[in-house]
Design an enzyme around this catalytic site. Structure first.
Site, short mmCIF file in Angstrom:
data_model
loop_
_atom_site.label_atom_id
_atom_site.label_comp_id
_atom_site.label_asym_id
_atom_site.label_seq_id
_atom_site.Cartn_x
_atom_site.Cartn_y
_atom_site.Cartn_z
N SER A 155 0.67 -1.35 0.01
CA SER A 155 -0.09 -0.19 0.08
C SER A 155 0.69 1.35 0.02
O SER A 155 0.57 2.46 -0.47
CB SER A 155 -1.06 0.04 1.11
N HIS A 210 0.27 3.72 4.58
CA HIS A 210 -0.54 4.34 3.72
C HIS A 210 -0.36 5.69 3.68
O HIS A 210 -0.27 6.44 2.69
CB HIS A 210 -2.10 4.00 3.78
#
Length: 407
Positions: A281, A346
């Site tokens: 991610s 993230h």
């Protein structure tokens, strides 16, 4: 050499672009030689020659010039779409042809030619071309998906030949699928693999107790919490990463991707010190956030279809994936006291995408090393990496952080 001329303004796709001052742009040939060549095709001494005469001169001057580059230079030279080229444009464009013989789209002279005018290309938009094969239509689609200016789209369409293919994003995705299937068979688990007691025993995930094993700060991308995690990351990686790699190349996109991955794991080690990290991610969010920001910043120039709807869908996918990661982080772990993987990677990826990534995507026609903003963001990123390394060496012991047991 030709004296410098004042900067002039040219309109391309409705936005005003200031032309660079043209100083010392001629190659080795002296000024009087170019002037005599120009005057030979301008018997009326009007100060302009036709594009047909310019084409002949350009072919004679640079016989090895790629035909696609020749067409782009011809279109750029005829900035007023009147079929004529003035002397200063002639000097600049022939100089561009000379450099293009040994350079590429990111040369200074080609950038100067682009800035000199692009209304002719706007009058014959790439989208209007017919009779294209499947591969050509794909290249045209990618051009409209990623590039905000018609002159850049035309240049990319004419020069791209699938050599090399977008191998980097495809290779990383294939490797992630292979690793996931291997551990799926080993653990006999496909959904929420992280719930298996043997999941973190792999040599790939980042774990705070094993942070001395430096490869884990990058290798964690090949492990995913489950098929739902892999599926969302893989979809965004292929739908966004492959077109970006086709346009900007593996080196540039790989730079953004790897920087996002490393920033993600280091961000976790600083902000969520007891949690492990898995999944790609960090790199995916770096690419997607840079691409979405580039679309917003060049909204009027981006001609991709249904761009508002598609941006909304991309944001929904990112939000779903991020929400899944937050939920999993605070969900009671299957084997306490080991916590579930962190979601902070993230955020590290997004930070890279909105800084370094934007600079990379916005400078299609220029070398990155010529961009001061690139060096500013790269220096800030390098400083963060350096601070993160010192943090991992000293902070855990100084703060007396209670870490989970090693897997």
């Amino acid at each position: 050499m030709v004296n410098s001329s004042p900067a002039v303004a040219a309109h391309a796709e409705g936005e005003e672009i200031e032309v660079l001052e043209t100083t010392d742009v001629l190659p080795a040939a002296p000024e009087d030689q170019w002037k005599s060549l120009f005057d030979k095709h301008d018997p009326e001494n009007s100060g302009c020659i036709s594009t047909e005469h310019f084409r002949d001169l350009l072919k004679a001057y640079g016989s090895e010039l790629d035909p696609h580059k020749l067409e782009v230079l011809i279109a750029l030279a005829d900035g007023n779409a009147d079929g004529k080229i003035c002397y200063q444009d002639f000097v600049n464009l022939v100089s561009s042809a000379d450099e293009l013989e040994v350079s590429n789209k990111r040369s200074n002279s080609f950038r100067r030619a682009i800035l000199q005018g692009s209304r002719q290309l706007r009058n014959s938009a790439l989208r209007e071309e017919v009779g294209l094969g499947l591969s050509q239509r794909l290249v045209r689609h990618v051009a409209y998906e990623t590039l905000p200016r018609e002159v850049d789209r035309k240049w990319y369409f004419d020069s791209y030949n699938y050599c090399p293919p977008p191998w980097l994003m495809l290779a990383i995705t294939i490797a992630e699928v292979i690793v996931f299937m291997y551990y799926g068979l080993q653990l006999n688990c496909w959904v929420l693999q992280v719930s298996s007691p043997y999941f973190l025993k792999s040599p790939l995930p980042y774990h705070p107790q094993l942070r001395v094993q430096a490869w884990r700060y990058l290798s964690y991308i090949f492990m995913h919490a489950g098929i739902e995690h892999l599926g969302l990351n893989m979809a965004m990686q292929l739908l966004v990463g492959v077109p970006l790699e086709m346009v900007h190349g593996a080196l540039r996109i790989g730079l953004v991707y790897v920087c996002g991955i490393l920033a993600g794991s280091l961000a976790v080690s600083v902000a969520d010190m007891t949690a492990p990290v898995v999944g790609s991610s960090g790199g995916v969010y770096a690419l997607v956030s840079a691409h979405l920001a580039n679309i917003v910043m060049n909204w009027s120039g981006m001609k991709c279809q249904f761009k508002l709807l598609r941006m909304a869908m991309a944001l929904v996918c990112m939000s779903v994936e991020f929400g899944r990661a937050v939920w999993l982080r605070f969900y009671p772990p299957a084997f306490p006291p080991s916590p579930n993987p962190s979601f902070v990677a993230h955020l590290g990826g997004v930070a890279v995408g909105l800084t370094l990534g934007i600079v990379v995507l916005q400078n299609y026609e220029q070398r990155l090393q010529e961009q001061s903003l690139f060096w500013i963001f790269f220096s800030v990123y390098s400083l963060f990496i350096l601070c993160g390394i010192f943090w991992n060496i000293f902070a855990y012991s100084l703060l007396d952080v209670k870490l989970p047991p090693p897997p």
